[in-house]
Design an enzyme around this catalytic site. Structure first.
Site, PDB file in Angstrom:
ATOM      1  CG  HIS A  92      -1.548   1.339   1.502  1.00 29.36           C
ATOM      2  ND1 HIS A  92      -2.303   1.996   0.550  1.00 29.36           N
ATOM      3  CD2 HIS A  92      -1.558   2.153   2.590  1.00 29.36           C
ATOM      4  CE1 HIS A  92      -2.743   3.138   1.055  1.00 29.36           C
ATOM      5  NE2 HIS A  92      -2.288   3.262   2.286  1.00 29.36           N
ATOM      6  CG  HIS A  94      -0.266   7.415   1.144  1.00 22.38           C
ATOM      7  ND1 HIS A  94      -0.184   8.059   2.356  1.00 22.38           N
ATOM      8  CD2 HIS A  94      -1.011   6.306   1.370  1.00 22.38           C
ATOM      9  CE1 HIS A  94      -0.843   7.375   3.277  1.00 22.38           C
ATOM     10  NE2 HIS A  94      -1.345   6.299   2.696  1.00 22.38           N
ATOM     11  CE1 TYR A 119       6.306  -5.987 -20.129  1.00 23.42           C
ATOM     12  CE2 TYR A 119       6.639  -6.441 -17.804  1.00 23.42           C
ATOM     13  CZ  TYR A 119       6.903  -6.726 -19.123  1.00 23.42           C
ATOM     14  OH  TYR A 119       7.749  -7.750 -19.439  1.00 23.42           O
TER      15      TYR A 119
END
Ligand code: 13P
Length: 210
Positions: A92, A94, A119
Site C-alpha cells: 500500500h 500513497h 505491463y
C-alpha cells in the site's frame, strides 16, 4: 525464501520505494505472507528506514506476536489475503499519480486507468476497482476492500492511494511501480486522444501472462 531473507528483502524494497519518492514520511505499508503468519511494516515507520529485526510479526490469525506494533491497516492486508488465495504480498502506497487518480475517480469505478500499456495489464489485470473513502486505519473499510479484491489484484482507495497484491513481494512491488507509471501516463494523456489497447490485445496479454 526463509523469514530472514524476506525481512531483508522488505527492508531493501522499502528503501528503494522511498528513495524514488513512491512513499514519503511514514506513508505506506507492506506485508508478506509466511508459512505460519505474516510480516508487516510497523505503524508510523518510514519505508526508507526499516529495521529487519523490528518488522512486525503476526501469527496466522493476524495477532501481533513479535517486533514493533504493526501497521494500523492490518485489516487492509487481511482483506487481500482472505479474498485472494494466491496473494503472497500486499503493498500500500500513497504514490502521487495513483493517488491523484484516486481523487478523480469515483467509488465503484472499475477502470479508472485505461489499458494504455501491456505491463499495466500484465501486472494489474483487467480491473482496478475504486473503493469508497474511509479514514486511514478505519477497520470499516475491510468488507469493501474484500469485495473489490475478489475481482481484482489491486484497488484504489478513494482520496487515499493504491493497494496492490501479488504472489511474491517482488511481484507486488513491481505491480505497485507499474500502477504508478500507468497513472502518470493516464494523467499525461488526459487531454489527448490516446490509443488504448483494444479488448483483443488485453485478452491476449491476460491469456499469455496469466
Ligand atoms: P501505518 O503507519 O499505520 O502503516 O499507516 C500508514 C498509511 O499509509 C496509512 O494509510
Amino acid at each position: 525464501m526463509d523469514e530472514a531473507a524476506l525481512r531483508q528483502q522488505l527492508v531493501e524494497f522499502g528503501a528503494s520505494l522511498f528513495a524514488r519518492g513512491f512513499s514519503v514520511g511514514s506513508a505506506g505499508n507492506i506485508s508478506v505472507r509466511l508459512d505460519d503468519g505474516y510480516l508487516i511494516t510497523p505503524t508510523n515507520s518510514c519505508l526508507g528506514r526499516l529495521d529487519p529485526a523490528r518488522i512486525a510479526r503476526l501469527d496466522a490469525e493476524y495477532r501481533h506476536v513479535g517486533g514493533d506494533a504493526p501497521s494500523k491497516e492490518v485489516f487492509m492486508h487481511r482483506a487481500f489475503y482472505s479474498a485472494r488465495a494466491e496473494a503472497g504480498a500486499v503493498v500500500h502506497l500513497h504514490s502521487t499519480m495513483a493517488t491523484a487518480i484516486a481523487c478523480l475517480a469515483g467509488p465503484g469505478d472499475a477502470n479508472p486507468i485505461p489499458p494504455l500499456t501491456p505491463y499495466f495489464v500484465m501486472r494489474i489485470g483487467r480491473r482496478l476497482p475504486v473503493v469508497a473513502y474511509y479514514r486511514p486505519g478505519d477497520p470499516a473499510m475491510e468488507p469493501a476492500i474484500t469485495a473489490a479484491a475478489r475481482e481484482a489484484r489491486a484497488v484504489l482507495l478513494a482520496n487515499h492511494g493504491p493497494v496492490v497484491s501479488a504472489r511474491t513481494l517482488t511481484d507486488a512491488v513491481y505491480a505497485a511501480e507499474e500502477l504508478e507509471e500507468a497513472a502518470k501516463l493516464a494523467l499525461l494523456l488526459q487531454r489527448f486522444d490516446a490509443r488504448t489497447l483494444n479488448a483483443e490485445q488485453v485478452n491476449d496479454l491476460l491469456a499469455t501472462f496469466a
